[in-house]
Design an enzyme around this catalytic site. Structure first.
Site, PDB file in Angstrom:
ATOM      1  N   TYR A 128      -4.288  54.954  41.614  1.00 46.62           N
ATOM      2  CA  TYR A 128      -4.226  55.416  40.417  1.00 46.62           C
ATOM      3  C   TYR A 128      -4.733  56.762  40.259  1.00 46.62           C
ATOM      4  O   TYR A 128      -4.031  58.193  40.029  1.00 46.62           O
ATOM      5  CB  TYR A 128      -4.464  54.687  39.153  1.00 46.62           C
ATOM      6  CG  TYR A 128      -4.518  55.635  37.844  1.00 46.62           C
ATOM      7  CD1 TYR A 128      -3.078  55.864  37.562  1.00 46.62           C
ATOM      8  CD2 TYR A 128      -5.446  55.892  37.171  1.00 46.62           C
ATOM      9  CE1 TYR A 128      -3.012  56.733  36.187  1.00 46.62           C
ATOM     10  CE2 TYR A 128      -5.222  56.475  35.957  1.00 46.62           C
ATOM     11  CZ  TYR A 128      -4.193  56.908  35.584  1.00 46.62           C
ATOM     12  OH  TYR A 128      -3.993  57.886  34.629  1.00 46.62           O
ATOM     13  N   LYS A 176      -3.202  61.191  40.473  1.00 42.48           N
ATOM     14  CA  LYS A 176      -3.616  61.874  39.213  1.00 42.48           C
ATOM     15  C   LYS A 176      -4.159  63.295  40.047  1.00 42.48           C
ATOM     16  O   LYS A 176      -4.012  64.321  39.424  1.00 42.48           O
ATOM     17  CB  LYS A 176      -4.466  61.510  38.271  1.00 42.48           C
ATOM     18  CG  LYS A 176      -3.685  60.410  37.420  1.00 42.48           C
ATOM     19  CD  LYS A 176      -2.675  61.130  36.635  1.00 42.48           C
ATOM     20  CE  LYS A 176      -1.805  60.037  35.994  1.00 42.48           C
ATOM     21  NZ  LYS A 176      -0.755  60.659  35.028  1.00 42.48           N
TER      22      LYS A 176
HETATM   23  N1  LIG Z   1      -4.776  56.543  28.143  1.00 44.97           N
HETATM   24  C1  LIG Z   1      -5.569  56.959  28.953  1.00 44.97           C
HETATM   25  O1  LIG Z   1      -6.804  56.669  29.046  1.00 44.97           O
HETATM   26  C2  LIG Z   1      -4.989  58.280  29.899  1.00 44.97           C
HETATM   27  C3  LIG Z   1      -6.174  58.944  30.376  1.00 44.97           C
HETATM   28  C4  LIG Z   1      -5.517  59.985  31.129  1.00 44.97           C
HETATM   29  C5  LIG Z   1      -4.305  60.050  31.669  1.00 44.97           C
HETATM   30  N2  LIG Z   1      -3.260  59.215  30.946  1.00 44.97           N
HETATM   31  C6  LIG Z   1      -2.002  59.411  31.439  1.00 44.97           C
HETATM   32  O2  LIG Z   1      -1.457  60.048  29.998  1.00 44.97           O
HETATM   33  C7  LIG Z   1       0.064  59.565  30.398  1.00 44.97           C
HETATM   34  C8  LIG Z   1       0.508  58.793  29.391  1.00 44.97           C
HETATM   35  O3  LIG Z   1      -0.266  57.442  29.384  1.00 44.97           O
HETATM   36  P1  LIG Z   1      -0.486  56.811  27.889  1.00 44.97           P
HETATM   37  O4  LIG Z   1      -1.991  56.814  27.683  1.00 44.97           O
HETATM   38  O5  LIG Z   1       0.278  57.378  26.775  1.00 44.97           O
HETATM   39  O6  LIG Z   1       0.065  55.411  28.166  1.00 44.97           O
HETATM   40  P2  LIG Z   1       1.267  54.636  27.225  1.00 44.97           P
HETATM   41  O7  LIG Z   1       0.870  54.271  25.946  1.00 44.97           O
HETATM   42  O8  LIG Z   1       1.380  53.232  28.150  1.00 44.97           O
HETATM   43  O9  LIG Z   1       2.494  55.443  27.414  1.00 44.97           O
HETATM   44  C9  LIG Z   1       3.372  55.361  28.496  1.00 44.97           C
HETATM   45  C10 LIG Z   1       4.625  55.819  28.151  1.00 44.97           C
HETATM   46  O10 LIG Z   1       5.414  56.081  29.649  1.00 44.97           O
HETATM   47  C11 LIG Z   1       6.657  55.336  29.552  1.00 44.97           C
HETATM   48  N3  LIG Z   1       6.899  54.977  30.843  1.00 44.97           N
HETATM   49  C12 LIG Z   1       6.233  54.092  31.757  1.00 44.97           C
HETATM   50  N4  LIG Z   1       6.851  53.941  32.945  1.00 44.97           N
HETATM   51  C13 LIG Z   1       7.922  54.681  32.785  1.00 44.97           C
HETATM   52  C14 LIG Z   1       9.181  54.973  33.850  1.00 44.97           C
HETATM   53  N5  LIG Z   1       9.070  54.259  34.995  1.00 44.97           N
HETATM   54  N6  LIG Z   1      10.377  55.586  33.280  1.00 44.97           N
HETATM   55  C15 LIG Z   1      10.267  56.270  32.074  1.00 44.97           C
HETATM   56  N7  LIG Z   1       9.122  56.248  31.004  1.00 44.97           N
HETATM   57  C16 LIG Z   1       8.106  55.541  31.565  1.00 44.97           C
HETATM   58  C17 LIG Z   1       6.304  54.208  28.789  1.00 44.97           C
HETATM   59  O11 LIG Z   1       7.484  53.688  28.078  1.00 44.97           O
HETATM   60  P3  LIG Z   1       8.397  52.390  28.671  1.00 44.97           P
HETATM   61  O12 LIG Z   1       7.268  51.401  29.004  1.00 44.97           O
HETATM   62  O13 LIG Z   1       9.469  52.181  27.591  1.00 44.97           O
HETATM   63  O14 LIG Z   1       9.014  53.012  29.935  1.00 44.97           O
HETATM   64  C18 LIG Z   1       5.611  54.966  27.469  1.00 44.97           C
HETATM   65  O15 LIG Z   1       6.406  55.738  26.725  1.00 44.97           O
HETATM   66  C19 LIG Z   1       0.090  58.686  31.711  1.00 44.97           C
HETATM   67  O16 LIG Z   1       0.648  59.747  32.789  1.00 44.97           O
HETATM   68  C20 LIG Z   1      -1.197  58.506  32.074  1.00 44.97           C
HETATM   69  O17 LIG Z   1      -1.451  58.246  33.327  1.00 44.97           O
HETATM   70  C21 LIG Z   1      -3.816  58.279  30.236  1.00 44.97           C
END
Ligand SMILES: NC(=O)c1ccc[n+]([C@@H]2O[C@H](COP(=O)([O-])OP(=O)(O)OC[C@H]3O[C@@H](n4cnc5c(N)ncnc54)[C@H](OP(=O)(O)O)[C@@H]3O)[C@@H](O)[C@H]2O)c1
Length: 275
Positions: free
Chosen positions: A164, A168
């Site tokens: 992961y 990133k």
């Molecule tokens: N939360 C954290 O701590 C954190 C920290 C740093 C960076 N990030 C990054 O921020 C971004 C958003 O994450 P989040 O925290 O908001 O997570 P989240 O709440 O799980 O949201 C992820 C979103 O991506 C969609 N998704 C997942 N797989 C997909 C696919 N194959 N095709 C199209 N859509 C897809 C999901 O919807 P479906 O399941 O319906 O597809 C959901 O809308 C990610 O790139 C993550 O790596 C998160």
């Protein structure tokens, strides 16, 4: 946290009238979609599951009177990326937010290789394909913005979330380079690198976050940074975590991240006590 009126106007004028947000049904993508609709942009919202996108579309249309187009497509597949490109070909797009993504965690040697490869397709391949397509569109129109969701784990290796963090690191590096390369074409590129944020991410990654930000604490700082910097560390907690390690050499950061991620994945290594 809310955008000021002048920020809303800036976003609409520089990056409107339409924006695409992948991963818009949950977490950070949902928050960014809300803020952009509140700023008066029309939105294409993407995720895999239509039943989670439709209520979001309904709420955004009702609350902000924005035009919303739903594209339910899995961007881990070339067909899903193609659907998104085809279903936005007729729109005047000025902004692409690539928030679709997920994490995995645990011991690398025990990980499910198919799942790890799928994560590479979502976090890297789809980001590459979509940044390439819309980067070209924006360069032709001499204006636009790309926001790529990096992470604070991008800045060093992270044991127990090795693949992961590596995905990133790719995103962070791509965005930093594109920010300079696309600037002369009028395209702003931003790497958003949050620390832990309470979203659907935690459950899908099977991590236990002790402390975290909320999506509302990171959305506005990300949008404010677009067009002004190439990387943003959104939220006080993110800045604290990244700056506190600033003077530590990279090999030391990896060891500290092993301790941190070890704690967040400890529950996976606890052997159930038999009766
Ligand atoms: N939360 C954290 O701590 C954190 C920290 C740093 C960076 N990030 C990054 O921020 C971004 C958003 O994450 P989040 O925290 O908001 O997570 P989240 O709440 O799980 O949201 C992820 C979103 O991506 C969609 N998704 C997942 N797989 C997909 C696919 N194959 N095709 C199209 N859509 C897809 C999901 O919807 P479906 O399941 O319906 O597809 C959901 O809308 C990610 O790139 C993550 O790596 C998160």
């Amino acid at each position: 946290m809310q955008l000021s009126t002048s920020e809303k106007n800036r976003l609409r004028q520089q990056y409107g009238p339409w924006a695409i947000v992948t991963g818009a049904s949950s977490g950070i993508g949902l928050e960014l979609a809300q803020q952009l609709a509140g700023a008066g942009l029309n939105l294409v919202i993407n995720a895999r599951k239509a039943d989670r996108l439709e209520p979001v579309a309904h709420q955004l249309k009702t609350e902000y009177s924005s035009k919303i187009r739903v594209v339910a497509a899995d961007v881990s597949e070339p067909l899903g990326v193609r659907q998104l490109i085809d279903q936005t070909a007729d729109l005047d797009i000025g902004l692409l937010v690539l928030s679709a993504g997920y994490g995995t965690s645990g011991l690398f040697l025990q990980s499910d290789l198919a799942e790890e490869m799928n994560m590479v397709r979502v976090n890297i391949e789809a980001v590459l394909a979509l940044a390439h397509h819309y980067g070209n569109r924006f360069a032709r129109q001499q204006r636009g913005g790309l926001i790529l969701l990096s992470s604070m784990v991008a800045f060093q290796g992270v044991p127990y979330a090795a693949n992961y963090a590596a995905t990133k690191a790719y995103v962070q590096s791509l965005a930093e380079a594109l920010a300079l390369e696309l600037k002369p074409a009028g395209v702003d590129v931003l790497a958003a690198a949050p620390g832990p944020v309470k979203t659907g991410f935690e459950q899908r990654a099977n991590m236990q976050m002790g402390f975290s930000l909320t999506p509302a604490q990171v959305g506005v700082p990300i949008l404010r940074a677009l067009g002004r910097r190439s990387t943003v560390l959104p939220g006080g907690l993110t800045k604290l975590l990244v700056y506190s390690l600033r003077t530590v050499p990279r090999w030391g950061k990896v060891r500290i991240m092993k301790l941190v991620m070890g704690g967040m994945t400890q529950h996976q290594r606890q052997v159930p006590v038999s009766a």
